[in-house]
Design a protein around this motif. Structure first.
Motif, PDB file in Angstrom:
ATOM      1  N   MET A  65       4.545   2.102  -1.549  1.00 17.63           N
ATOM      2  CA  MET A  65       5.105   1.104  -0.648  1.00 17.63           C
ATOM      3  C   MET A  65       4.030   0.109  -0.190  1.00 17.63           C
ATOM      4  O   MET A  65       4.258  -1.095  -0.142  1.00 17.63           O
ATOM      5  CB  MET A  65       5.739   1.796   0.561  1.00 17.63           C
ATOM      6  CG  MET A  65       6.407   0.843   1.538  1.00 17.63           C
ATOM      7  SD  MET A  65       7.832  -0.010   0.829  1.00 17.63           S
ATOM      8  CE  MET A  65       8.995   1.360   0.737  1.00 17.63           C
ATOM      9  N   THR A  66       2.855   0.632   0.146  1.00 19.44           N
ATOM     10  CA  THR A  66       1.762  -0.239   0.579  1.00 19.44           C
ATOM     11  C   THR A  66       1.364  -1.201  -0.531  1.00 19.44           C
ATOM     12  O   THR A  66       1.122  -2.394  -0.300  1.00 19.44           O
ATOM     13  CB  THR A  66       0.550   0.606   1.000  1.00 19.44           C
ATOM     14  OG1 THR A  66       0.946   1.485   2.063  1.00 19.44           O
ATOM     15  CG2 THR A  66      -0.586  -0.283   1.474  1.00 19.44           C
ATOM     16  N   HIS A  67       1.306  -0.672  -1.765  1.00 15.82           N
ATOM     17  CA  HIS A  67       0.937  -1.508  -2.910  1.00 15.82           C
ATOM     18  C   HIS A  67       1.978  -2.607  -3.136  1.00 15.82           C
ATOM     19  O   HIS A  67       1.627  -3.777  -3.368  1.00 15.82           O
ATOM     20  CB  HIS A  67       0.810  -0.631  -4.158  1.00 15.82           C
ATOM     21  CG  HIS A  67       0.485  -1.407  -5.401  1.00 15.82           C
ATOM     22  ND1 HIS A  67      -0.710  -2.075  -5.573  1.00 15.82           N
ATOM     23  CD2 HIS A  67       1.222  -1.631  -6.534  1.00 15.82           C
ATOM     24  CE1 HIS A  67      -0.719  -2.676  -6.752  1.00 15.82           C
ATOM     25  NE2 HIS A  67       0.444  -2.421  -7.355  1.00 15.82           N
ATOM     26  N   ALA A  68       3.254  -2.241  -3.056  1.00 12.93           N
ATOM     27  CA  ALA A  68       4.322  -3.219  -3.261  1.00 12.93           C
ATOM     28  C   ALA A  68       4.288  -4.299  -2.180  1.00 12.93           C
ATOM     29  O   ALA A  68       4.472  -5.494  -2.464  1.00 12.93           O
ATOM     30  CB  ALA A  68       5.676  -2.519  -3.259  1.00 12.93           C
ATOM     31  N   LYS A  69       4.038  -3.873  -0.949  1.00 12.06           N
ATOM     32  CA  LYS A  69       3.968  -4.832   0.147  1.00 12.06           C
ATOM     33  C   LYS A  69       2.830  -5.820  -0.065  1.00 12.06           C
ATOM     34  O   LYS A  69       2.981  -7.022   0.165  1.00 12.06           O
ATOM     35  CB  LYS A  69       3.783  -4.087   1.468  1.00 12.06           C
ATOM     36  CG  LYS A  69       3.795  -4.986   2.691  1.00 12.06           C
ATOM     37  CD  LYS A  69       3.679  -4.176   3.973  1.00 12.06           C
ATOM     38  CE  LYS A  69       3.684  -5.081   5.190  1.00 12.06           C
ATOM     39  NZ  LYS A  69       3.561  -4.310   6.452  1.00 12.06           N
ATOM     40  N   LYS A  70       1.693  -5.315  -0.552  1.00 15.88           N
ATOM     41  CA  LYS A  70       0.549  -6.198  -0.796  1.00 15.88           C
ATOM     42  C   LYS A  70       0.854  -7.197  -1.909  1.00 15.88           C
ATOM     43  O   LYS A  70       0.461  -8.368  -1.839  1.00 15.88           O
ATOM     44  CB  LYS A  70      -0.686  -5.381  -1.150  1.00 15.88           C
ATOM     45  CG  LYS A  70      -1.955  -6.234  -1.285  1.00 15.88           C
ATOM     46  CD  LYS A  70      -3.170  -5.391  -1.566  1.00 15.88           C
ATOM     47  CE  LYS A  70      -4.437  -6.243  -1.550  1.00 15.88           C
ATOM     48  NZ  LYS A  70      -4.348  -7.426  -2.437  1.00 15.88           N
ATOM     49  N   LEU A  71       1.568  -6.746  -2.946  1.00 15.10           N
ATOM     50  CA  LEU A  71       1.930  -7.655  -4.029  1.00 15.10           C
ATOM     51  C   LEU A  71       2.809  -8.797  -3.521  1.00 15.10           C
ATOM     52  O   LEU A  71       2.625  -9.960  -3.900  1.00 15.10           O
ATOM     53  CB  LEU A  71       2.653  -6.884  -5.138  1.00 15.10           C
ATOM     54  CG  LEU A  71       1.798  -5.957  -6.003  1.00 15.10           C
ATOM     55  CD1 LEU A  71       2.674  -5.197  -6.991  1.00 15.10           C
ATOM     56  CD2 LEU A  71       0.724  -6.756  -6.748  1.00 15.10           C
ATOM     57  N   VAL A  72       3.770  -8.450  -2.663  1.00 16.84           N
ATOM     58  CA  VAL A  72       4.650  -9.478  -2.100  1.00 16.84           C
ATOM     59  C   VAL A  72       3.849 -10.452  -1.245  1.00 16.84           C
ATOM     60  O   VAL A  72       4.022 -11.676  -1.332  1.00 16.84           O
ATOM     61  CB  VAL A  72       5.776  -8.831  -1.268  1.00 16.84           C
ATOM     62  CG1 VAL A  72       6.559  -9.896  -0.503  1.00 16.84           C
ATOM     63  CG2 VAL A  72       6.711  -8.031  -2.165  1.00 16.84           C
ATOM     64  N   GLU A  73       2.952  -9.919  -0.414  1.00 17.03           N
ATOM     65  CA  GLU A  73       2.138 -10.778   0.444  1.00 17.03           C
ATOM     66  C   GLU A  73       1.230 -11.684  -0.381  1.00 17.03           C
ATOM     67  O   GLU A  73       1.063 -12.869  -0.068  1.00 17.03           O
ATOM     68  CB  GLU A  73       1.314  -9.917   1.399  1.00 17.03           C
ATOM     69  CG  GLU A  73       2.153  -9.206   2.455  1.00 17.03           C
ATOM     70  CD  GLU A  73       1.335  -8.244   3.290  1.00 17.03           C
ATOM     71  OE1 GLU A  73       0.165  -7.977   2.908  1.00 17.03           O
ATOM     72  OE2 GLU A  73       1.854  -7.756   4.312  1.00 17.03           O
ATOM     73  N   ASP A  74       0.639 -11.133  -1.452  1.00 16.73           N
ATOM     74  CA  ASP A  74      -0.223 -11.944  -2.313  1.00 16.73           C
ATOM     75  C   ASP A  74       0.573 -13.042  -3.002  1.00 16.73           C
ATOM     76  O   ASP A  74       0.105 -14.180  -3.151  1.00 16.73           O
ATOM     77  CB  ASP A  74      -0.908 -11.053  -3.359  1.00 16.73           C
ATOM     78  CG  ASP A  74      -1.959 -10.147  -2.747  1.00 16.73           C
ATOM     79  OD1 ASP A  74      -2.342 -10.383  -1.582  1.00 16.73           O
ATOM     80  OD2 ASP A  74      -2.384  -9.192  -3.429  1.00 16.73           O
ATOM     81  N   ASP A  75       1.793 -12.692  -3.441  1.00 16.41           N
ATOM     82  CA  ASP A  75       2.641 -13.682  -4.106  1.00 16.41           C
ATOM     83  C   ASP A  75       3.015 -14.808  -3.145  1.00 16.41           C
ATOM     84  O   ASP A  75       2.987 -15.990  -3.511  1.00 16.41           O
ATOM     85  CB  ASP A  75       3.899 -12.989  -4.635  1.00 16.41           C
ATOM     86  CG  ASP A  75       4.787 -13.946  -5.413  1.00 16.41           C
ATOM     87  OD1 ASP A  75       4.336 -14.434  -6.463  1.00 16.41           O
ATOM     88  OD2 ASP A  75       5.921 -14.199  -4.959  1.00 16.41           O
ATOM     89  N   ARG A  76       3.341 -14.444  -1.908  1.00 15.30           N
ATOM     90  CA  ARG A  76       3.680 -15.462  -0.917  1.00 15.30           C
ATOM     91  C   ARG A  76       2.475 -16.343  -0.604  1.00 15.30           C
ATOM     92  O   ARG A  76       2.606 -17.559  -0.433  1.00 15.30           O
ATOM     93  CB  ARG A  76       4.182 -14.797   0.363  1.00 15.30           C
ATOM     94  CG  ARG A  76       5.634 -14.357   0.298  1.00 15.30           C
ATOM     95  CD  ARG A  76       6.076 -13.765   1.604  1.00 15.30           C
ATOM     96  NE  ARG A  76       7.506 -13.469   1.592  1.00 15.30           N
ATOM     97  CZ  ARG A  76       8.120 -12.757   2.532  1.00 15.30           C
ATOM     98  NH1 ARG A  76       7.423 -12.271   3.556  1.00 15.30           N
ATOM     99  NH2 ARG A  76       9.423 -12.536   2.459  1.00 15.30           N
ATOM    100  N   ALA A  77       1.304 -15.729  -0.522  1.00 13.34           N
ATOM    101  CA  ALA A  77       0.099 -16.503  -0.232  1.00 13.34           C
ATOM    102  C   ALA A  77      -0.184 -17.497  -1.351  1.00 13.34           C
ATOM    103  O   ALA A  77      -0.559 -18.653  -1.103  1.00 13.34           O
ATOM    104  CB  ALA A  77      -1.087 -15.564  -0.037  1.00 13.34           C
ATOM    105  N   ALA A  78       0.004 -17.063  -2.601  1.00 13.07           N
ATOM    106  CA  ALA A  78      -0.222 -17.962  -3.736  1.00 13.07           C
ATOM    107  C   ALA A  78       0.786 -19.107  -3.727  1.00 13.07           C
ATOM    108  O   ALA A  78       0.435 -20.270  -3.966  1.00 13.07           O
ATOM    109  CB  ALA A  78      -0.123 -17.173  -5.044  1.00 13.07           C
TER     110      ALA A  78
END
Length: 242
Positions: A1-14
Motif C-alpha cells: 500500500m505504501t509503495h502504491a501510494k508513493k507511485l500515485v504521488e510521484d505521478d501527480r508530482a510529475a
C-alpha cells in the motif's frame, strides 16, 4: 500500500510539473479572475481540492450550475443591502435587547424525526433565528421592529413569493463555541444570501472546498445545496448574519 501510494504521488508530482511549465505563459497573459476556474480544475485534478456537488435534500432541478460562491459582480443590487448594513445592525441590536423572546431555535425537528448531525442543535437556542419572513409567511410584529431591514429586502429584485415556500428572511444568531455541522439545503432552484452583521474573532464559513472569513457588511451569495458549515469559536460573543 505504501509503495502504491508513493507511485500515485510521484505521478501527480510529475504531471503537476509538466502542467506548471506549460501554463506559466498562459497565467502571465491571462491571469487573475479569468484564470480562476482553470486553477480550480487543476487543483481538483491534482488531488489538492475536493470536488463537491449539489445535493439538495428535497428537489433537484437538472442542469443548473453548482457554484460554491457566486461572483459578487453578478448581483449589483447587493450594494443597496450592504449600504444599509449599519441600520440593519442597529435594528438587530434593539431586537436582542427588547425582543429576545422572538428568537426561536433554527433547528426544530419533531422528536420522532431522525436528527442525524443536528441532534445537539435541535430545539436549542445555540443557533436561533429571528424571522421576518418564514417560507412565505410574514411575521408582521418582527417586521414592525425592523422596518429598514424589511424595506431594503422588499426592494431587492427576484424575491419570489411562493405560498408555503418563499420568501424566507431572518437574522441568524450563533452562540459562542457553537458549530453548525456540514449539511445541504432543500433545493437548488434558489440561492442564499448572507450579510454578516456581528462577527467576533474565530468565526468562519465553508461551502464545498472554499472557506471564507465573515466581514461585517460584506454580503455573499452561495448555493446552499452544496455541503456547507459555519462556526463561532470566539468563546464569548454572538455571531449574527442576515
Amino acid at each position: 500500500m505504501t509503495h502504491a501510494k508513493k507511485l500515485v504521488e510521484d505521478d501527480r508530482a510529475a504531471l503537476n510539473g509538466a502542467l506548471e511549465g506549460s501554463l506559466a505563459a498562459i497565467r502571465e497573459r491571462h491571469g487573475g479572475e479569468r484564470q480562476r476556474r482553470v486553477e480550480l480544475c487543476l487543483e481538483a485534478l491534482m488531488g489538492k481540492r475536493q470536488v463537491f456537488y449539489s445535493q439538495p435534500t428535497w428537489m433537484y432541478f437538472p442542469e443548473l450550475p453548482a457554484i460554491e460562491f457566486f461572483e459578487r459582480a453578478e448581483f449589483p443590487w447587493l450594494d443597496a443591502i450592504e449600504a444599509a448594513s449599519d441600520e440593519i445592525r442597529a435594528e438587530l441590536l434593539r431586537v436582542l435587547v427588547a425582543d429576545r423572546d422572538g428568537l426561536q431555535p433554527y433547528i426544530d425537528f419533531p422528536p420522532d424525526m431522525p436528527l442525524d448531525q443536528f441532534r445537539e442543535l435541535n430545539r436549542s437556542r445555540s443557533w436561533s433565528a429571528y424571522f421576518l419572513w418564514n417560507q412565505g409567511a410574514v411575521n408582521a410584529g418582527h417586521i414592525a421592529r425592523c422596518p429598514v431591514t424589511a424595506r431594503v429586502l422588499e426592494a431587492a429584485p427576484l424575491r419570489p413569493r411562493i405560498e408555503a415556500r418563499a420568501p424566507t428572511a431572518f437574522f441568524s444568531i450563533l452562540d459562542a463555541n457553537t458549530r453548525i455541522p456540514p449539511h445541504t439545503g432543500v433545493t437548488n432552484t434558489r440561492l442564499t444570501v448572507h450579510l454578516p452583521l456581528i462577527v467576533p474573532p474565530g468565526c468562519g464559513f465553508r461551502v464545498g472546498a472554499t472557506t471564507r472569513e465573515w466581514l461585517p457588511g460584506k454580503a455573499w451569495v452561495f448555493d446552499d445545496t452544496i455541503e456547507h458549515e459555519a462556526w463561532n469559536s470566539s468563546g464569548t460573543a454572538l455571531r449574527v448574519a442576515a
